[in-house]
Design a protein around this motif. Structure first.
Motif, PDB file in Angstrom:
ATOM      1  N   UNK A 119       0.831  -1.204   0.000  1.00 28.47           N
ATOM      2  CA  UNK A 119       0.000   0.000   0.000  1.00 28.47           C
ATOM      3  C   UNK A 119       0.866   1.256   0.000  1.00 28.47           C
ATOM      4  N   UNK A 120       1.905   1.233   0.797  1.00 31.25           N
ATOM      5  CA  UNK A 120       2.800   2.368   0.881  1.00 31.25           C
ATOM      6  C   UNK A 120       3.475   2.627  -0.473  1.00 31.25           C
ATOM      7  N   UNK A 121       3.868   1.572  -1.163  1.00 28.28           N
ATOM      8  CA  UNK A 121       4.487   1.734  -2.483  1.00 28.28           C
ATOM      9  C   UNK A 121       3.496   2.301  -3.498  1.00 28.28           C
ATOM     10  N   UNK A 122       2.207   2.048  -3.279  1.00 25.10           N
ATOM     11  CA  UNK A 122       1.182   2.543  -4.185  1.00 25.10           C
ATOM     12  C   UNK A 122       0.820   4.003  -3.985  1.00 25.10           C
ATOM     13  N   UNK A 123       1.274   4.589  -2.893  1.00 23.71           N
ATOM     14  CA  UNK A 123       0.964   6.000  -2.619  1.00 23.71           C
ATOM     15  C   UNK A 123       1.781   6.870  -3.564  1.00 23.71           C
ATOM     16  N   UNK A 124       1.077   7.682  -4.344  1.00 23.63           N
ATOM     17  CA  UNK A 124       1.756   8.550  -5.311  1.00 23.63           C
ATOM     18  C   UNK A 124       2.341   9.795  -4.651  1.00 23.63           C
ATOM     19  N   UNK A 125       1.677  10.292  -3.622  1.00 28.74           N
ATOM     20  CA  UNK A 125       2.146  11.487  -2.914  1.00 28.74           C
ATOM     21  C   UNK A 125       3.310  11.098  -2.010  1.00 28.74           C
ATOM     22  N   UNK A 126       4.454  11.730  -2.221  1.00 30.79           N
ATOM     23  CA  UNK A 126       5.623  11.457  -1.398  1.00 30.79           C
ATOM     24  C   UNK A 126       5.718  12.506  -0.294  1.00 30.79           C
ATOM     25  N   UNK A 127       6.297  12.104   0.816  1.00 31.10           N
ATOM     26  CA  UNK A 127       6.461  12.989   1.959  1.00 31.10           C
ATOM     27  C   UNK A 127       7.896  13.487   1.996  1.00 31.10           C
ATOM     28  N   UNK A 128       8.073  14.761   2.235  1.00 33.41           N
ATOM     29  CA  UNK A 128       9.414  15.331   2.299  1.00 33.41           C
ATOM     30  C   UNK A 128       9.994  15.083   3.688  1.00 33.41           C
ATOM     31  N   UNK A 129      10.839  14.077   3.776  1.00 27.18           N
ATOM     32  CA  UNK A 129      11.502  13.758   5.043  1.00 27.18           C
ATOM     33  C   UNK A 129      12.928  14.283   5.072  1.00 27.18           C
ATOM     34  N   UNK A 130      13.327  14.922   3.981  1.00 23.18           N
ATOM     35  CA  UNK A 130      14.677  15.474   3.906  1.00 23.18           C
ATOM     36  C   UNK A 130      15.553  14.704   2.939  1.00 23.18           C
ATOM     37  N   UNK A 131      16.627  15.343   2.538  1.00 26.53           N
ATOM     38  CA  UNK A 131      17.517  14.735   1.550  1.00 26.53           C
ATOM     39  C   UNK A 131      18.290  13.542   2.109  1.00 26.53           C
ATOM     40  N   UNK A 132      18.373  13.431   3.428  1.00 28.44           N
ATOM     41  CA  UNK A 132      19.070  12.298   4.035  1.00 28.44           C
ATOM     42  C   UNK A 132      18.490  10.959   3.588  1.00 28.44           C
ATOM     43  N   UNK A 133      17.202  10.953   3.209  1.00 29.35           N
ATOM     44  CA  UNK A 133      16.563   9.683   2.822  1.00 29.35           C
ATOM     45  C   UNK A 133      17.132   9.130   1.512  1.00 29.35           C
ATOM     46  N   UNK A 134      17.788   9.979   0.719  1.00 34.67           N
ATOM     47  CA  UNK A 134      18.371   9.490  -0.533  1.00 34.67           C
ATOM     48  C   UNK A 134      19.544   8.538  -0.290  1.00 34.67           C
ATOM     49  N   UNK A 135      20.077   8.528   0.913  1.00 29.02           N
ATOM     50  CA  UNK A 135      21.183   7.623   1.258  1.00 29.02           C
ATOM     51  C   UNK A 135      20.687   6.247   1.713  1.00 29.02           C
ATOM     52  N   UNK A 136      19.402   6.130   1.959  1.00 27.31           N
ATOM     53  CA  UNK A 136      18.873   4.883   2.517  1.00 27.31           C
ATOM     54  C   UNK A 136      19.094   3.658   1.632  1.00 27.31           C
TER      55      UNK A 136
END
Length: 181
Positions: free
Chosen positions: A30-47
């Motif tokens: 379900x989470x993968x199906x959500x089109x709206x993304x939440x801005x948690x910060x650029x740090x998440x790009x390292x995950x």
């Protein structure tokens, strides 16, 4: 009285394991199906990179844990496997955080590598859905000292979990060049 208590405890644990084993993949889907993304910060790009390391460590720990139990070093086996289990939980949290805050990265490979990538990805995803049930049961049987059942469960849990964590690393390495961040 004690046997009845264990049967009831096993029944409740089995129910909880079944619920968690169904709920987690459903929530992730379900989470993968959500089109709206939440801005948690650029740090998440390292995950994804962190998760590549986590999957690598998990694969190594699974092999080491297997080695320890073959050597009858139960204490080292328990510590190693619980560390692998903890890393798996940490991976799941990171995976969710990444995918609720970032678009999925498309694979850009062409030619023969493309079907190889998708075979690994699809088998990885399919088995990651079922491995949780095996792992949770194996952990439960170990923690409740039901070692005969633990051993039976790990005949399935270990190879599936090792495949999932190892293909997770391979898929990550194959898609890594296509990350834009």
């Amino acid at each position: 009285m004690e046997a009845t208590s264990l049967v009831e405890k096993d029944k409740n644990a089995n129910r909880l394991i079944n619920i968690v084993s169904i709920a987690v993949p459903l929530v992730v889907a379900l989470m993968l199906g959500i089109r709206q993304k939440f801005d948690l910060g650029s740090w998440t790009t390292y995950l994804p990179h962190i998760n590549g390391v986590i999957n690598s460590l998990t694969s190594v720990l699974l092999v080491i844990g297997y080695y320890f139990i073959r050597q009858k070093n139960v204490t080292a086996h328990r510590r190693t496997m619980m560390t692998a289990f903890t890393l798996g939980a940490f991976f799941l949290v990171n995976y969710v955080l990444y995918h609720i805050s970032n678009e999925s990265t498309p694979f850009g490979g062409e030619g023969w590598i493309r079907p190889v990538y998708y075979f690994l990805l699809i088998s990885h995803i399919a088995l990651s859905v079922v491995v949780l049930w095996f792992v949770l049961r194996a952990v439960y049987f170990a923690l409740t000292k039901q070692f005969v059942l633990h051993k039976k469960m790990t005949r399935w849990a270990l190879p599936i979990w090792l495949y999932v964590s190892t293909t997770g690393v391979i898929v990550y390495l194959m898609i890594k060049p296509y990350y834009t961040h």
